[in-house]
Write a protein that holds these residues in place. Structure first.
Motif, PDB file in Angstrom:
ATOM      1  N   VAL A 203       0.856  -1.121  -0.141  1.00  0.00           N
ATOM      2  CA  VAL A 203      -0.377   0.080  -0.090  1.00  0.00           C
ATOM      3  C   VAL A 203       0.762   1.350  -0.228  1.00  0.00           C
ATOM      4  O   VAL A 203       0.334   2.180  -0.988  1.00  0.00           O
ATOM      5  CB  VAL A 203      -0.791   0.231   1.158  1.00  0.00           C
ATOM      6  N   LEU A 204       1.637   1.399   0.675  1.00  0.00           N
ATOM      7  CA  LEU A 204       3.072   2.143   1.272  1.00  0.00           C
ATOM      8  C   LEU A 204       3.754   3.125  -0.503  1.00  0.00           C
ATOM      9  O   LEU A 204       3.264   4.485  -0.987  1.00  0.00           O
ATOM     10  CB  LEU A 204       4.034   2.177   1.805  1.00  0.00           C
ATOM     11  N   GLU A 205       4.055   1.551  -1.062  1.00  0.00           N
ATOM     12  CA  GLU A 205       4.705   2.060  -2.037  1.00  0.00           C
ATOM     13  C   GLU A 205       4.071   2.208  -3.663  1.00  0.00           C
ATOM     14  O   GLU A 205       3.895   3.142  -3.827  1.00  0.00           O
ATOM     15  CB  GLU A 205       5.189   0.112  -2.625  1.00  0.00           C
ATOM     16  N   ALA A 206       2.492   1.794  -3.621  1.00  0.00           N
ATOM     17  CA  ALA A 206       1.564   2.768  -4.316  1.00  0.00           C
ATOM     18  C   ALA A 206       0.907   4.132  -4.550  1.00  0.00           C
ATOM     19  O   ALA A 206       0.840   3.909  -5.224  1.00  0.00           O
ATOM     20  CB  ALA A 206       0.596   1.303  -4.673  1.00  0.00           C
ATOM     21  N   LEU A 207       0.983   4.072  -3.047  1.00  0.00           N
ATOM     22  CA  LEU A 207       0.432   5.287  -2.545  1.00  0.00           C
ATOM     23  C   LEU A 207       1.456   6.001  -2.301  1.00  0.00           C
ATOM     24  O   LEU A 207       1.471   7.478  -3.647  1.00  0.00           O
ATOM     25  CB  LEU A 207       0.786   5.713  -1.245  1.00  0.00           C
ATOM     26  N   LEU A 208       2.808   6.290  -2.368  1.00  0.00           N
ATOM     27  CA  LEU A 208       3.937   7.541  -3.046  1.00  0.00           C
ATOM     28  C   LEU A 208       4.030   7.239  -4.576  1.00  0.00           C
ATOM     29  O   LEU A 208       4.085   7.846  -5.785  1.00  0.00           O
ATOM     30  CB  LEU A 208       5.421   6.348  -3.109  1.00  0.00           C
ATOM     31  N   ARG A 209       4.097   5.367  -5.412  1.00  0.00           N
ATOM     32  CA  ARG A 209       4.416   5.874  -7.273  1.00  0.00           C
ATOM     33  C   ARG A 209       3.223   7.099  -7.750  1.00  0.00           C
ATOM     34  O   ARG A 209       2.967   7.227  -8.479  1.00  0.00           O
ATOM     35  CB  ARG A 209       4.266   4.950  -7.696  1.00  0.00           C
TER      36      ARG A 209
END
Length: 315
Positions: free
Chosen positions: A49-55
């Motif tokens: 979730v964290l990586e998807a949000l930042l990307r």
């Protein structure tokens, strides 16, 4: 303005000298999601979730109480997204009340008896990222809500937004066009347990996604760390902290953002899990924090002093 081919080549040579590319033969340490999860006590689902949000947003703020590992996680997240350990593509600053646009973008600084227009840290980092468009760069801001962000970001309030990346705007001091490159990610950290701090400016809030960093006591990484000690006192203490966090989360005057972070109990692989160390964490880290949380509820504080100290009294 027009340039001859010779003038263009000369300028490009200067740019290359100021922004050297790493040698292809340099040793590169690979870094994967598995490496992240082994160091940052977070579940794999939360990491995804964290990586998807930042990307998706390109700007994110990690928020949570002290001790949940926000700064530690930010740098490791950058490594995982880059796929390697490369500190040259990461810049870390900390905001404070006196931090200004001149520090961040550019401004006039004393230069002998005169003043000189000097580039700020974010301006320089953007230029470096723009010179390497095939690489990802990460600008990390600790204590992002301690600064006056409208003042610090200035005209960049628009430029950092994902839809405006690469769009040029004229800077106030230099009068030159500037843009935030599309390969630069911004990660901020925000302490939710400090009641003295103002909330994030709404205009800036819209440009960031907010990700709550939670205590990682239930993550696989922390369970492996805990089990390696095989220490019954440590197990009992962690059980008490989990119960404490549940009570804090349900307290209407506190909430989830005030829970106790796991990092207070980390970093003991080399020296081991001693009773003296556990006592010091309880007496000098946890209980002082609880005394601030429940300064007007002494019964709660006394009950938890008894609960936490009782872990050692039962030995």
């Amino acid at each position: 303005f027009k340039l001859t081919k010779g003038e263009f080549d000369f300028i490009m040579d200067i740019i290359r000298e100021e922004n050297p590319v790493k040698s292809a033969t340099a040793t590169v340490t690979k870094y994967t999601k598995a490496d992240f999860l082994s160091k940052v006590f977070m579940t794999e689902e939360r990491y995804d979730v964290l990586e998807a949000l930042l990307r998706n947003k390109m700007n994110i703020i990690l928020q949570g109480a002290p001790g949940v590992g926000k700064t530690f996680a930010a740098k490791k997240l950058a490594y995982a997204m880059m796929g390697e350990v490369d500190d040259s593509r990461i810049e870390l600053v900390q905001f404070h009340q006196n931090y200004s646009y001149e520090d961040f973008i550019m401004g006039y600084r004393p230069d002998g008896a005169d003043f000189k227009l000097t580039d700020g840290v974010f301006y320089r980092f953007c230029q470096t990222a723009a010179n390497h468009p095939d690489k990802e760069y990460f600008f990390i801001i600790d204590e992002i809500n301690r600064g006056n962000m409208s003042k610090i970001f200035g005209e960049l309030m628009m430029l950092i937004e994902k839809d405006y990346r690469g769009t040029k705007a004229t800077l106030a001091y230099s009068g030159m066009p500037f843009s935030v490159p599309e390969n630069l990610y911004i990660i901020g950290m925000m302490n939710t347990a400090d009641r003295s701090l103002a909330m994030i400016d709404y205009a800036l809030r819209r440009r960031f996604s907010f990700f709550e960093m939670e205590p990682g006591f239930n993550s696989e990484g922390f369970r492996n760390y805990q089990n390696a000690f095989a220490n019954e006192t440590f197990n009992a203490l962690i059980d008490q902290i989990k119960v404490l966090n549940k009570e804090i989360a349900e307290d209407s005057s506190l909430g989830r953002g005030f829970r106790i972070g796991h990092s207070y109990f980390c970093g003991r692989e080399e020296v081991g899990c001693t009773t003296d160390w556990m006592r010091s964490v309880v007496e000098f880290d946890i209980l002082p924090m609880l005394s601030e949380y429940w300064f007007d509820e002494p019964a709660n504080l006394q009950r938890w002093e008894k609960n936490l100290r009782g872990v050692f009294d039962d030995e």
